[in-house]
Design a protein around this motif. Structure first.
Motif, PDB file in Angstrom:
ATOM      1  N   GLN A   1       0.833  -1.214   0.000  1.00  0.00           N
ATOM      2  CA  GLN A   1       0.000   0.000   0.000  1.00  0.00           C
ATOM      3  C   GLN A   1       0.869   1.266   0.000  1.00  0.00           C
ATOM      4  O   GLN A   1       0.636   2.196  -0.770  1.00  0.00           O
ATOM      5  N   VAL A   2       1.917   1.281   0.810  1.00  0.00           N
ATOM      6  CA  VAL A   2       2.752   2.498   0.841  1.00  0.00           C
ATOM      7  C   VAL A   2       3.633   2.566  -0.408  1.00  0.00           C
ATOM      8  O   VAL A   2       3.931   3.661  -0.910  1.00  0.00           O
ATOM      9  N   ALA A   3       3.991   1.401  -0.964  1.00  0.00           N
ATOM     10  CA  ALA A   3       4.749   1.408  -2.228  1.00  0.00           C
ATOM     11  C   ALA A   3       3.878   1.988  -3.343  1.00  0.00           C
ATOM     12  O   ALA A   3       4.345   2.770  -4.184  1.00  0.00           O
ATOM     13  N   GLU A   4       2.600   1.628  -3.346  1.00  0.00           N
ATOM     14  CA  GLU A   4       1.698   2.159  -4.388  1.00  0.00           C
ATOM     15  C   GLU A   4       1.469   3.655  -4.214  1.00  0.00           C
ATOM     16  O   GLU A   4       1.389   4.390  -5.208  1.00  0.00           O
ATOM     17  N   SER A   5       1.358   4.110  -2.965  1.00  0.00           N
ATOM     18  CA  SER A   5       1.195   5.553  -2.764  1.00  0.00           C
ATOM     19  C   SER A   5       2.466   6.296  -3.153  1.00  0.00           C
ATOM     20  O   SER A   5       2.419   7.383  -3.734  1.00  0.00           O
ATOM     21  N   THR A   6       3.621   5.688  -2.845  1.00  0.00           N
ATOM     22  CA  THR A   6       4.897   6.305  -3.242  1.00  0.00           C
ATOM     23  C   THR A   6       4.995   6.361  -4.765  1.00  0.00           C
ATOM     24  O   THR A   6       5.382   7.390  -5.338  1.00  0.00           O
ATOM     25  N   LEU A   7       4.603   5.266  -5.431  1.00  0.00           N
ATOM     26  CA  LEU A   7       4.681   5.267  -6.901  1.00  0.00           C
ATOM     27  C   LEU A   7       3.682   6.255  -7.507  1.00  0.00           C
ATOM     28  O   LEU A   7       3.968   6.891  -8.527  1.00  0.00           O
ATOM     29  N   SER A   8       2.530   6.424  -6.862  1.00  0.00           N
ATOM     30  CA  SER A   8       1.568   7.421  -7.347  1.00  0.00           C
ATOM     31  C   SER A   8       2.225   8.805  -7.337  1.00  0.00           C
ATOM     32  O   SER A   8       2.103   9.577  -8.297  1.00  0.00           O
ATOM     33  N   ALA A   9       2.905   9.113  -6.231  1.00  0.00           N
ATOM     34  CA  ALA A   9       3.571  10.415  -6.116  1.00  0.00           C
ATOM     35  C   ALA A   9       4.708  10.535  -7.137  1.00  0.00           C
ATOM     36  O   ALA A   9       4.898  11.597  -7.748  1.00  0.00           O
ATOM     37  N   ILE A  10       5.445   9.443  -7.333  1.00  0.00           N
ATOM     38  CA  ILE A  10       6.526   9.464  -8.344  1.00  0.00           C
ATOM     39  C   ILE A  10       5.921   9.691  -9.729  1.00  0.00           C
ATOM     40  O   ILE A  10       6.459  10.458 -10.542  1.00  0.00           O
ATOM     41  N   MET A  11       4.773   9.056 -10.005  1.00  0.00           N
ATOM     42  CA  MET A  11       4.111   9.234 -11.313  1.00  0.00           C
ATOM     43  C   MET A  11       3.723  10.706 -11.501  1.00  0.00           C
ATOM     44  O   MET A  11       3.909  11.274 -12.584  1.00  0.00           O
ATOM     45  N   GLY A  12       3.206  11.342 -10.438  1.00  0.00           N
ATOM     46  CA  GLY A  12       2.875  12.767 -10.514  1.00  0.00           C
ATOM     47  C   GLY A  12       4.115  13.611 -10.763  1.00  0.00           C
ATOM     48  O   GLY A  12       4.120  14.511 -11.606  1.00  0.00           O
ATOM     49  N   ARG A  13       5.168  13.293 -10.028  1.00  0.00           N
ATOM     50  CA  ARG A  13       6.435  14.036 -10.212  1.00  0.00           C
ATOM     51  C   ARG A  13       6.929  13.910 -11.647  1.00  0.00           C
ATOM     52  O   ARG A  13       7.314  14.906 -12.279  1.00  0.00           O
ATOM     53  N   GLU A  14       6.867  12.687 -12.166  1.00  0.00           N
ATOM     54  CA  GLU A  14       7.374  12.459 -13.525  1.00  0.00           C
ATOM     55  C   GLU A  14       6.512  13.164 -14.567  1.00  0.00           C
ATOM     56  O   GLU A  14       7.024  13.625 -15.588  1.00  0.00           O
TER      57      GLU A  14
ATOM     58  N   VAL B   1       1.702  10.577 -17.984  1.00  0.00           N
ATOM     59  CA  VAL B   1       2.456   9.376 -17.602  1.00  0.00           C
ATOM     60  C   VAL B   1       1.474   8.339 -17.065  1.00  0.00           C
ATOM     61  O   VAL B   1       0.643   8.651 -16.208  1.00  0.00           O
ATOM     62  N   ALA B   2       1.586   7.118 -17.559  1.00  0.00           N
ATOM     63  CA  ALA B   2       0.689   6.039 -17.115  1.00  0.00           C
ATOM     64  C   ALA B   2       1.405   5.172 -16.077  1.00  0.00           C
ATOM     65  O   ALA B   2       2.636   5.087 -16.056  1.00  0.00           O
ATOM     66  N   TRP B   3       0.595   4.538 -15.225  1.00  0.00           N
ATOM     67  CA  TRP B   3       1.108   3.716 -14.109  1.00  0.00           C
ATOM     68  C   TRP B   3       2.121   2.667 -14.586  1.00  0.00           C
ATOM     69  O   TRP B   3       3.226   2.584 -14.073  1.00  0.00           O
ATOM     70  N   ASP B   4       1.725   1.857 -15.599  1.00  0.00           N
ATOM     71  CA  ASP B   4       2.613   0.779 -16.031  1.00  0.00           C
ATOM     72  C   ASP B   4       3.902   1.316 -16.630  1.00  0.00           C
ATOM     73  O   ASP B   4       4.963   0.712 -16.497  1.00  0.00           O
ATOM     74  N   GLU B   5       3.770   2.461 -17.305  1.00  0.00           N
ATOM     75  CA  GLU B   5       4.958   3.079 -17.901  1.00  0.00           C
ATOM     76  C   GLU B   5       5.983   3.423 -16.822  1.00  0.00           C
ATOM     77  O   GLU B   5       7.171   3.145 -16.970  1.00  0.00           O
ATOM     78  N   VAL B   6       5.507   4.054 -15.749  1.00  0.00           N
ATOM     79  CA  VAL B   6       6.465   4.466 -14.713  1.00  0.00           C
ATOM     80  C   VAL B   6       6.930   3.260 -13.914  1.00  0.00           C
ATOM     81  O   VAL B   6       8.117   3.138 -13.573  1.00  0.00           O
ATOM     82  N   LEU B   7       6.025   2.315 -13.665  1.00  0.00           N
ATOM     83  CA  LEU B   7       6.403   1.118 -12.908  1.00  0.00           C
ATOM     84  C   LEU B   7       7.517   0.347 -13.632  1.00  0.00           C
ATOM     85  O   LEU B   7       8.425  -0.191 -13.008  1.00  0.00           O
ATOM     86  N   ASN B   8       7.417   0.293 -14.972  1.00  0.00           N
ATOM     87  CA  ASN B   8       8.384  -0.509 -15.732  1.00  0.00           C
ATOM     88  C   ASN B   8       9.524   0.323 -16.316  1.00  0.00           C
ATOM     89  O   ASN B   8      10.371  -0.202 -17.037  1.00  0.00           O
TER      90      ASN B   8
END
Ligand code: NAD
Length: 430
Positions: free
Chosen positions: A367-380, A388-395
């Motif tokens: 859950q905290v990893a997903e919230s962190t990645l959400s914030a990283i996606m916003g930053r990016e 920027v899409a979720w899978d794009e930033v995740l991968n």
């Protein structure tokens, strides 16, 4: 409170069978036994979390401390000794000795190997993926400060660690607080029960003035300066949208029950342009889109002299709410604050320790990893100027950490430039 049982005593035969089922990989079962805690990263929050842990539960002992910097370690040990002296009930819970105090880049390994059951991870977040991986590999329970990574590579590592922790049935609670804060728990339960209908969107904010900064000093190498002044370097902090605003983005994900799938937004560096502010931005505004069509506007700013606003607001088909103290609409509600309020900083430790003792460890790492990645996606989205899409930033092939971390020379990466900065980039790129 140290109970009259030996530290290594496991629960007796009658519960052993049940424990074996609950802990298939032979994890410690605590029962009434003492839980030995080590602190990794003894700055402001590490010191605070150690104190909160002692206040939050009986049968815990802070036994080991580790920090990269000997001076920060000494300050923290002194501050904790003072806190303990001022609250006599805490004395048996603080048993750190010289031989369990470690400094240097390998301090985390030494704390983990010092016979602890649980570690508090409170370094700058850039180090978190490696520290989480090491703690879980060694079978330790964890209290981890947020955020848990600063780039895509870090998130992938944390998600792998989550799977291992799950297999080992380890407890991991994250310092996102609001998930252990009474008013948020009550309001969001009501929202999930339909108090505002279907949630269609909202706004989340962390707007404030500045935070602390540290000027370079002749006795510090450039790398040491960056680590001591870590807020202002993306590889260490993730930028303030990740480091701080993750709290509010986490609430949005909790209310909506999912992570966003896309982000588009703006950001820049208008006020904090001096070298001591590294290369991060001082404001962001992001439009997050969720798979069910809900949209959340996120806004964060760290600029002196500007209006503060920290909080959340959600709109549904039958009302609206701040997700903590009020609900308006078909099912109006106001939070009735109790006379005595438990700090969520303390409650998160109480909940973690209780879950370990109950043999049902909480694991909030995904859950905290997903919230962190959400914030990283916003930053990016803001850094690159793209959607920027979720899978794009995740991968994404994105790793913002220097290839070797040691005291010595270290450049300050350039300020990201929308339209030019690429999602797929490595340390040192714009
Ligand atoms: N939940 C909250 O409300 C909250 C509040 C403040 C900070 N935080 C989080 O807590 C973490 C720490 O923040 P802080 O305010 O305590 O910062 P800080 O600078 O006061 O403390 C960080 C400490 O980590 C040490 N450190 C740095 N690199 C290290 C390494 N590789 N190994 C061991 N120690 C290392 C530093 O020397 C320092 O003592 C951050 O993730 C931050 O986002 C959370």
């Amino acid at each position: 409170m140290t109970l009259p049982v030996s530290r290594r005593t496991f629960v007796q035969a009658s519960t052993a069978a049940a424990a074996a089922m609950a802990f298939p990989f032979g994890t410690r079962v605590f029962g009434s036994d003492v839980i030995r805690v080590g602190v990794i990263g003894c700055g402001g929050r590490g010191t605070g979390a150690a104190r909160d842990c002692m206040r939050g539960a009986d049968g815990v002992e802070i036994v080991a401390m580790g920090d990269l910097m000997p001076d920060r370690l000494a300050q923290s040990r002194e501050a904790l000794a003072k806190a303990v002296a001022e609250s006599p009930g805490l004395a048996p819970k603080f048993t750190v000795t010289d031989d369990r105090c470690f400094s240097g880049f390998d301090a985390f390994e030494k704390v983990i190997a010092s016979g602890v059951d649980l570690v508090i991870l409170a370094t700058p977040p850039g180090f978190r993926p490696a520290h989480l991986a090491a703690a879980v590999a060694a079978g330790k329970h964890v209290f981890t400060e947020k955020p848990v990574a600063t780039d895509a590579a870090g998130i992938r590592s944390v998600l792998e660690t989550y799977e291992i922790a799950k297999q080992k049935n380890l407890g991991i609670v994250a310092g996102t607080q609001r998930r252990h804060q009474a008013e948020y728990l009550e309001a969001i339960e009501r929202i999930h029960d339909g108090a505002i209908g279907d949630v269609t969107g909202g706004q989340v904010f962390w707007n404030q003035g500045g935070l602390w900064s540290r000027e370079p000093r002749p006795e510090w190498t450039p790398a040491e300066w960056q680590i001591r002044n870590w807020l202002y370097f993306t590889w260490l902090s993730g930028d303030h949208i990740v480091e701080q605003h993750v709290h509010n983005i986490d609430v949005a994900n909790w209310v909506i029950g999912a992570h966003p799938v896309k982000a588009m937004g703006v950001g820049g560096r208008q006020f904090r342009t001096e070298p001591k502010y590294g290369h991060i931005y001082d404001h962001f505004a992001i439009d997050f889109e969720y798979a069910n069509g809900a949209r959340v506007l996120s806004m964060c700013r760290q600029i002196e002299g500007t209006r503060d606003r920290v909080g959340e607001h959600f709109i549904g088909t039958a009302g609206s709410s701040d997700a903590s103290t009020w609900i308006q609409g078909a099912t109006a509600w106001k939070y009735g604050a109790p006379e005595t309020r438990v700090s969520p900083y303390v409650q998160e430790h109480t909940d973690l320790i209780a879950s370990l003792r109950a043999g049902a460890p909480l694991n909030e790492l995904k859950q905290v990893a997903e919230s962190t990645l959400s914030a990283i996606m916003g930053r990016e989205a803001a850094y690159t100027g793209q959607e920027v899409a979720w899978d794009e930033v995740l991968n994404a092939k994105q790793s913002l950490t220097p290839p070797a971390i040691a005291f010595g020379p270290l450049d300050v990466p350039p300020v990201p430039m929308p339209g030019r900065t690429k999602l797929e980039r490595v340390w040192g790129a714009e």
